[in-house]
Design an enzyme around this catalytic site. Structure first.
Site, short mmCIF file in Angstrom:
data_model
loop_
_atom_site.label_atom_id
_atom_site.label_comp_id
_atom_site.label_asym_id
_atom_site.label_seq_id
_atom_site.Cartn_x
_atom_site.Cartn_y
_atom_site.Cartn_z
N GLN A 49 -6.64 3.65 -2.95
CA GLN A 49 -7.73 4.37 -2.33
C GLN A 49 -7.12 4.11 -0.57
O GLN A 49 -8.23 4.55 0.01
CB GLN A 49 -8.92 3.53 -2.33
CG GLN A 49 -9.01 2.15 -2.11
CD GLN A 49 -10.43 1.80 -2.40
OE1 GLN A 49 -10.63 1.18 -3.44
NE2 GLN A 49 -11.19 1.58 -1.30
N ALA A 50 -6.15 3.60 -0.38
CA ALA A 50 -5.67 3.45 1.03
C ALA A 50 -5.99 4.41 2.00
O ALA A 50 -6.37 4.42 3.03
CB ALA A 50 -4.46 2.69 1.15
N GLU A 107 0.75 2.79 -12.90
CA GLU A 107 -0.58 3.35 -12.43
C GLU A 107 -0.94 4.73 -13.01
O GLU A 107 -1.98 5.30 -13.22
CB GLU A 107 -0.91 3.03 -11.01
CG GLU A 107 -0.01 4.49 -10.25
CD GLU A 107 -0.35 4.52 -8.68
OE1 GLU A 107 -0.75 5.55 -8.03
OE2 GLU A 107 -0.13 3.36 -8.24
N ASP A 127 -2.51 -1.84 -3.70
CA ASP A 127 -3.36 -0.53 -3.71
C ASP A 127 -2.36 0.22 -4.65
O ASP A 127 -2.92 1.55 -4.96
CB ASP A 127 -3.44 0.09 -2.30
CG ASP A 127 -4.40 1.18 -2.44
OD1 ASP A 127 -5.68 1.10 -2.89
OD2 ASP A 127 -3.97 2.23 -2.03
N ARG A 165 4.35 2.35 -2.52
CA ARG A 165 4.61 2.88 -3.78
C ARG A 165 4.78 1.70 -4.57
O ARG A 165 5.31 0.69 -4.51
CB ARG A 165 5.95 3.74 -3.74
CG ARG A 165 5.64 5.19 -3.46
CD ARG A 165 4.72 5.89 -4.10
NE ARG A 165 4.49 7.23 -3.65
CZ ARG A 165 3.57 7.71 -3.01
NH1 ARG A 165 2.44 6.78 -2.49
NH2 ARG A 165 3.38 8.87 -2.62
N THR A 199 0.83 -1.09 -0.07
CA THR A 199 0.10 -0.10 0.10
C THR A 199 0.81 1.34 0.02
O THR A 199 0.54 2.39 0.48
CB THR A 199 -1.08 0.09 1.22
OG1 THR A 199 -0.06 -0.27 2.39
CG2 THR A 199 -2.17 -1.12 1.00
#
Length: 329
Positions: free
Chosen positions: A296-297, A263, A258, A234, A232
């Site tokens: 979205q963490a 991304e 996450d 990078r 969660t």
């Protein structure tokens, strides 16, 4: 102070609009990412506010400096997407939000672990279709399992406390030990020992030259067969190709992420009607034991409030020529 907010989503605008009247700042919002070919949009702005997927490389920094920008305000903790040397050369200050809600990210990491383990996402879909079978939904007790935590900053420390609350044995690796965690039973070990002994591994370290691809073929070979791996932090902490190999060999039994190395052109967008061309992401999505959420963490009400107010306070300090509490140096 004229501020340009890039990578703006509806929730960003909602929170900036909620708090902006408390500050002497005029805000303009842009949905586009800030990168070399959008840097021209910064003309007549004193500061820019950016997020994790904005590209503040040398070219971008030089362009915005020429346009008159004097401050880059990150509304996140990480700053690996900013060329700090270029900022110094162009007399641009950089500020960030070092800690907005460590618990938000830590809790999401645990949510990924519990969901992957107990397969609640699959059970939910089954029951909605009238399928009440328990076949292939078996999990394991998290109680007394060995959980390895890579990085024990504020987020990692919060995750350690959560894992201890589940009755786990917690091993940790960090260049700086947290004495309070040690008093609470967290054991600091070498990275190799953490990989060797952990049933669950959760990544909570920053991305830099030393941590890039900290999870690769070599580290996966050191892990227990059947490990549950969560990231969660990078995306580039993980070598995606090597993780896919680890999943195929069943060395990695579960993967929860996450964040994703590529991304930038995917996350925070609705691509449901588009053809996704990222073959590695598509391959990950094909595994039944992989769970992906789209960065979205951090996304809680408390975190959004802290991110927004800290960002605005950082800008206000710059306007008032005060010491920059959260300057990146």
């Amino acid at each position: 102070m004229n501020l340009a907010v890039f990578s703006t989503k509806p929730y960003d605008k909602e929170y900036f609009e909620k708090f902006k009247n408390e500050y002497d700042i005029k805000i303009s919002y842009y949905e586009a990412n800030l990168k070399p070919n959008t840097a021209k949009l910064t003309k007549d702005f004193d500061a820019v506010c950016v997020f994790v997927n904005d590209v503040l490389n040398k070219k971008t920094v030089e362009t915005i400096a020429k346009k008159g920008v004097r401050l880059i305000a990150l509304r996140c903790a990480g700053f690996n997407n900013v060329d700090l040397n270029a900022c110094k050369e162009n007399n641009i200050k950089v500020v960030r939000v070092p800690a907005y809600s460590p618990e938000a990210v830590a809790e999401h990491a645990m949510a990924l672990i519990l969901t992957l383990n107990r397969k609640t996402h699959k059970a939910y879909n089954r029951v909605r279709e009238g399928n009440f079978s328990l076949t292939n939904l078996i999990g394991f007790n998290l109680y007394k399992k060995v959980v390895g935590v890579v990085g024990t900053g504020k987020i990692g420390a919060a995750f350690c406390r959560i894992a201890k609350g589940f009755g786990c044995e917690v091993l940790a690796y960090d260049i700086n030990k947290n004495e309070e965690l040690e008093k609470n039973g967290v054991k600091y070990v070498s990275l190799e020992e953490l990989f060797n002994k952990s049933d669950v591994i959760s990544l909570h370290c920053p991305l830099n030259e030393k941590t890039k691809h900290i999870i690769d073929k070599s580290s996966i070979e050191k892990m227990k067969k059947g490990v549950l791996l969560v990231n969660t932090s990078r995306g580039a902490l993980v070598n995606t190709k090597d993780v896919i190999t680890g999943l195929k060999s069943k060395k990695i039994a579960f993967l929860g992420i996450d964040v994703y190395e590529q991304e930038e052109n995917l996350f925070f967008k609705d691509l449901s009607e588009s053809i996704i061309k990222d073959d590695l992401l598509l391959r990950l999505n094909s595994f039944p034991n992989v769970l992906i959420t789209s960065h979205q963490a951090f996304f809680t009400k408390e975190a959004m409030t802290e991110i927004t107010t800290t960002t605005l306070n950082n800008i206000q300090e710059f306007m008032n020529d005060e010491k920059l509490t959260n300057e990146v140096s």
